[in-house]
Design an enzyme around this catalytic site. Structure first.
Site, PDB file in Angstrom:
ATOM      1  N   LYS A  95       0.852  -1.193   0.000  1.00 16.86           N
ATOM      2  CA  LYS A  95       0.000   0.000   0.000  1.00 16.86           C
ATOM      3  C   LYS A  95       0.883   1.235   0.000  1.00 16.86           C
ATOM      4  O   LYS A  95       2.003   1.219   0.531  1.00 16.86           O
ATOM      5  CB  LYS A  95      -0.859  -0.003   1.268  1.00 16.86           C
ATOM      6  CG  LYS A  95      -2.115   0.827   1.186  1.00 16.86           C
ATOM      7  CD  LYS A  95      -3.317   0.038   0.712  1.00 16.86           C
ATOM      8  CE  LYS A  95      -4.544   0.894   0.671  1.00 16.86           C
ATOM      9  NZ  LYS A  95      -5.711   0.166   0.190  1.00 16.86           N
ATOM     10  N   ASP A 130      -7.320   5.047  -3.799  1.00 17.21           N
ATOM     11  CA  ASP A 130      -7.825   4.728  -2.457  1.00 17.21           C
ATOM     12  C   ASP A 130      -8.406   6.044  -1.933  1.00 17.21           C
ATOM     13  O   ASP A 130      -8.632   6.984  -2.703  1.00 17.21           O
ATOM     14  CB  ASP A 130      -6.683   4.206  -1.564  1.00 17.21           C
ATOM     15  CG  ASP A 130      -7.219   3.568  -0.286  1.00 17.21           C
ATOM     16  OD1 ASP A 130      -7.679   2.426  -0.354  1.00 17.21           O
ATOM     17  OD2 ASP A 130      -7.211   4.217   0.761  1.00 17.21           O
ATOM     18  N   LEU A 196     -19.659   8.813   2.921  1.00 16.78           N
ATOM     19  CA  LEU A 196     -20.429   8.715   1.669  1.00 16.78           C
ATOM     20  C   LEU A 196     -19.563   9.143   0.491  1.00 16.78           C
ATOM     21  O   LEU A 196     -19.967   9.925  -0.350  1.00 16.78           O
ATOM     22  CB  LEU A 196     -21.677   9.609   1.755  1.00 16.78           C
ATOM     23  CG  LEU A 196     -22.717   9.194   2.790  1.00 16.78           C
ATOM     24  CD1 LEU A 196     -23.745  10.306   2.997  1.00 16.78           C
ATOM     25  CD2 LEU A 196     -23.417   7.901   2.365  1.00 16.78           C
ATOM     26  N   GLY A 197     -18.341   8.628   0.481  1.00 13.89           N
ATOM     27  CA  GLY A 197     -17.423   8.964  -0.610  1.00 13.89           C
ATOM     28  C   GLY A 197     -17.667   8.060  -1.801  1.00 13.89           C
ATOM     29  O   GLY A 197     -18.802   7.637  -2.075  1.00 13.89           O
ATOM     30  N   ILE A 219     -18.404  13.975   6.783  1.00 14.67           N
ATOM     31  CA  ILE A 219     -17.971  15.324   7.147  1.00 14.67           C
ATOM     32  C   ILE A 219     -18.316  16.311   6.021  1.00 14.67           C
ATOM     33  O   ILE A 219     -18.329  17.512   6.242  1.00 14.67           O
ATOM     34  CB  ILE A 219     -16.463  15.374   7.515  1.00 14.67           C
ATOM     35  CG1 ILE A 219     -15.632  14.583   6.506  1.00 14.67           C
ATOM     36  CG2 ILE A 219     -16.222  14.844   8.903  1.00 14.67           C
ATOM     37  CD1 ILE A 219     -14.148  14.533   6.837  1.00 14.67           C
TER      38      ILE A 219
HETATM   39  N1  LIG Z   1     -12.251   2.851  -3.419  1.00 13.75           N
HETATM   40  C1  LIG Z   1     -12.158   1.537  -3.329  1.00 13.75           C
HETATM   41  O1  LIG Z   1     -12.354   0.814  -4.318  1.00 13.75           O
HETATM   42  C2  LIG Z   1     -11.840   0.895  -2.027  1.00 13.75           C
HETATM   43  C3  LIG Z   1     -11.907   1.607  -0.840  1.00 13.75           C
HETATM   44  N2  LIG Z   1     -11.673   0.943   0.351  1.00 13.75           N
HETATM   45  C4  LIG Z   1     -11.756   1.659   1.622  1.00 13.75           C
HETATM   46  O2  LIG Z   1     -13.068   2.202   1.780  1.00 13.75           O
HETATM   47  C5  LIG Z   1     -13.005   3.435   2.488  1.00 13.75           C
HETATM   48  C6  LIG Z   1     -13.652   4.538   1.641  1.00 13.75           C
HETATM   49  O3  LIG Z   1     -12.958   4.636   0.416  1.00 13.75           O
HETATM   50  P1  LIG Z   1     -13.420   5.660  -0.727  1.00 13.75           P
HETATM   51  O4  LIG Z   1     -14.900   5.740  -0.732  1.00 13.75           O
HETATM   52  O5  LIG Z   1     -12.691   5.249  -1.942  1.00 13.75           O
HETATM   53  O6  LIG Z   1     -12.806   7.015  -0.164  1.00 13.75           O
HETATM   54  P2  LIG Z   1     -13.317   8.503  -0.409  1.00 13.75           P
HETATM   55  O7  LIG Z   1     -12.191   9.395  -0.054  1.00 13.75           O
HETATM   56  O8  LIG Z   1     -13.948   8.653  -1.742  1.00 13.75           O
HETATM   57  O9  LIG Z   1     -14.504   8.642   0.690  1.00 13.75           O
HETATM   58  C7  LIG Z   1     -14.315   8.686   2.052  1.00 13.75           C
HETATM   59  C8  LIG Z   1     -15.456   9.508   2.626  1.00 13.75           C
HETATM   60  O10 LIG Z   1     -15.413   9.441   4.049  1.00 13.75           O
HETATM   61  C9  LIG Z   1     -15.682  10.727   4.570  1.00 13.75           C
HETATM   62  N3  LIG Z   1     -15.130  10.775   5.912  1.00 13.75           N
HETATM   63  C10 LIG Z   1     -13.833  10.850   6.296  1.00 13.75           C
HETATM   64  N4  LIG Z   1     -13.739  10.837   7.627  1.00 13.75           N
HETATM   65  C11 LIG Z   1     -15.002  10.735   8.101  1.00 13.75           C
HETATM   66  C12 LIG Z   1     -15.569  10.644   9.389  1.00 13.75           C
HETATM   67  N5  LIG Z   1     -14.812  10.689  10.489  1.00 13.75           N
HETATM   68  N6  LIG Z   1     -16.925  10.538   9.505  1.00 13.75           N
HETATM   69  C13 LIG Z   1     -17.688  10.497   8.409  1.00 13.75           C
HETATM   70  N7  LIG Z   1     -17.220  10.580   7.159  1.00 13.75           N
HETATM   71  C14 LIG Z   1     -15.893  10.696   7.004  1.00 13.75           C
HETATM   72  C15 LIG Z   1     -15.055  11.681   3.565  1.00 13.75           C
HETATM   73  O11 LIG Z   1     -15.622  12.986   3.660  1.00 13.75           O
HETATM   74  C16 LIG Z   1     -15.391  10.990   2.251  1.00 13.75           C
HETATM   75  O12 LIG Z   1     -16.634  11.416   1.720  1.00 13.75           O
HETATM   76  C17 LIG Z   1     -11.518   3.671   2.794  1.00 13.75           C
HETATM   77  O13 LIG Z   1     -11.211   3.159   4.065  1.00 13.75           O
HETATM   78  C18 LIG Z   1     -10.811   2.856   1.719  1.00 13.75           C
HETATM   79  O14 LIG Z   1      -9.519   2.468   2.115  1.00 13.75           O
HETATM   80  C19 LIG Z   1     -11.411  -0.392   0.398  1.00 13.75           C
HETATM   81  C20 LIG Z   1     -11.354  -1.123  -0.753  1.00 13.75           C
HETATM   82  C21 LIG Z   1     -11.482  -0.538  -2.066  1.00 13.75           C
HETATM   83  O1  LIG Z   2      -7.173   0.021  -5.938  1.00 13.07           O
HETATM   84  C1  LIG Z   2      -6.256  -0.809  -5.816  1.00 13.07           C
HETATM   85  O2  LIG Z   2      -5.181  -0.696  -6.415  1.00 13.07           O
HETATM   86  C2  LIG Z   2      -6.432  -2.006  -4.948  1.00 13.07           C
HETATM   87  C3  LIG Z   2      -7.555  -1.888  -3.981  1.00 13.07           C
HETATM   88  C4  LIG Z   2      -7.134  -1.478  -2.620  1.00 13.07           C
HETATM   89  O3  LIG Z   2      -6.181  -0.790  -2.404  1.00 13.07           O
HETATM   90  C5  LIG Z   2      -7.935  -1.917  -1.509  1.00 13.07           C
HETATM   91  O4  LIG Z   2      -8.722  -2.855  -1.683  1.00 13.07           O
HETATM   92  O5  LIG Z   2      -7.799  -1.351  -0.408  1.00 13.07           O
END
Ligand SMILES: NC(=O)C1=CN([C@@H]2O[C@H](COP(=O)(O)OP(=O)(O)OC[C@H]3O[C@@H](n4cnc5c(N)ncnc54)[C@H](O)[C@@H]3O)[C@@H](O)[C@H]2O)C=CC1
Ligand SMILES: O=C(O)CCC(=O)C(=O)O
Length: 385
Positions: A95, A130, A196-197, A219
């Site tokens: 990572k 990520d 809700l990202g 947030i």
């Molecule tokens: N994008 C992907 O395909 C994958 C994401 N993940 C995990 O899922 C989680 C979300 O990822 P994404 O949606 O891609 O990230 P993102 O950055 O698009 O969304 C994260 C959201 O969480 C909100 N946030 C941050 N801190 C907060 C808090 N304390 N309370 C409420 N909301 C808060 C942010 O404002 C944002 O809207 C992360 O932990 C990431 O590592 C895991 C596997 C794959």
């Molecule tokens: O987006 C990638 O490269 C792999 C997915 C990832 O990092 C995760 O599942 O946390």
């Protein structure tokens, strides 16, 4: 022994000198990337490459200290080793974390510099999006390295990984529902979604489509308002909740989709839910939380299984982008997870222990099979040579 050696021995055996190596003792390699010209400060942690090259997304976040960033990179990369093993794909765990505010500190040049550091690892690290990073960021990085996964479709990549990740969360929730209520239908059930990202928003949309009621928090108030409006349109209850109040709502399932560590002894005490199944990486603040949840009768779906849709897509890119195939593969998370939940029940162990054991056996098995030399250890999408 001469005097200078004695001095050296004394200096280097001081425990404080070895703190950093102790911290990274489970990891194969950690790379600190520093590029003053672009302001890039990043850490790439490669945990284990038994199953193949390290694969894991890159997060951008404003860490308070370098130690916080390192800890995040170490925990996340270890999680990727288990995630990739659980998904049965030929990649090890790694990572990247970039230290900075994604809203203010991003430039194309910074991501190109990051791409150069990735390239320096010569195929040991593949990465993509990520938290805090987007496909566009990696288009810039890809100008410097071929080791980028999940580029936009226009660049012949698989596109947004959050699509399969969110679908995997939905199928995990269905597996949890099957175990809890002997019915995977979640219509009328309630879910508390934190974040809700890219992923959380899509999970919320899926759940509304399935007829569920939601409590949501982020947030970013704009994202919360969008989901509340969508709920109104669909005729389902969506209640906006502020900050930490999300832990106390009377929902059936907690769905963490923001940062890690939000399931900890303090929040476990507050939680009223029957289960936890969400996308966030490293949801448990430490291993002891799995036992606390079991004691409290909260069913925990191991995060790295629930959120493996992203890596399923990325590893599937080996065969060329095909979203239909990826979504089909992602649905298998339902059965893999249900098997683990049943196994944990029958062995009377935590769901984390049941899942970890499967992954560790898979890695051990591969170690034995990797006992002869082969120069072809690169994934075939690596086209640079
Ligand atoms: N994008 C992907 O395909 C994958 C994401 N993940 C995990 O899922 C989680 C979300 O990822 P994404 O949606 O891609 O990230 P993102 O950055 O698009 O969304 C994260 C959201 O969480 C909100 N946030 C941050 N801190 C907060 C808090 N304390 N309370 C409420 N909301 C808060 C942010 O404002 C944002 O809207 C992360 O932990 C990431 O590592 C895991 C596997 C794959
Ligand atoms: O987006 C990638 O490269 C792999 C997915 C990832 O990092 C995760 O599942 O946390």
């Amino acid at each position: 022994m001469n005097q200078s050696l004695l001095v050296e021995e004394k200096t280097y055996s001081t425990p404080a000198q070895w703190d950093l190596f102790e911290k990274i003792q489970e990891h194969e390699q950690v790379l600190f990337c520093n590029d003053p010209a672009t302001g890039l400060k990043a850490i790439i942690a490669i945990h284990d490459t038994t199953l193949g090259p390290g694969l894991g997304g890159t997060r951008m976040r404003e860490y308070e200290t370098v130690d916080d960033a390192l800890e995040d990179a170490l925990k996340l990369s270890k999680g990727m080793t288990y995630k990739n093993a659980a998904a049965d794909i030929n990649f090890g765990g790694a990572k990247g974390v970039i230290i900075g505010d994604p809203a203010k500190d991003k430039t194309p040049e910074l991501f190109r510099a990051y791409g150069q550091f990735i390239e320096s690892l010569n195929g040991r690290f593949y990465t993509g999006t990520d938290m805090g990073t987007t496909l566009e960021d990696f288009v810039h990085a890809s100008m410097e390295t071929g080791c980028i996964a999940g580029l936009p479709k226009e660049y012949n990549g698989g596109g947004e990984t959050s699509i399969p990740t969110a679908l995997g969360v939905l199928y995990s929730i269905k597996a949890v529902a099957r175990l809890l209520w002997e019915d995977e239908n979640v219509s009328g059930k309630s879910f508390s979604i934190q974040g809700l990202g890219k992923v959380g928003f899509k999970v919320a949309e899926h759940l509304l489509h399935e007829g569920a009621n939601l409590y949501v928090t982020d947030i970013d108030a704009g994202l919360v308002n969008q989901i509340v409006e969508l709920g109104e349109k669909k005729g389902h209850h969506v209640t906006a909740v502020t900050g930490d109040d999300i832990y106390q709502v009377d929902a059936d399932v907690f769905v963490p989709c923001a940062v890690g560590g939000t399931v900890n002894p303090k929040t476990i005490e507050q939680l009223k839910v029957k289960a936890i199944a969400g996308a966030a990486n490293n949801q448990l603040s430490d291993d002891s939380c799995a036992a606390l949840l079991k004691e409290k009768g909260i069913l925990y779906a191991p995060d790295y299984m629930v959120n493996s849709g992203g890596v399923i897509q990325v590893s599937d890119e080996l065969y060329g982008p095909n979203q239909q195939r990826v979504l089909q593969k992602t649905k298998t998370i339902y059965h893999t997870l249900l098997d683990v939940l049943h196994q944990a029940q029958s062995d009377n162990v935590t769901t984390t222990d049941a899942a970890n054991l499967i992954c560790e056996n898979r890695i051990e098995g591969r170690k034995n099979r990797n006992s002869f030399f082969s120069p072809k250890k690169r994934p075939k999408w690596q086209v640079r040579f």
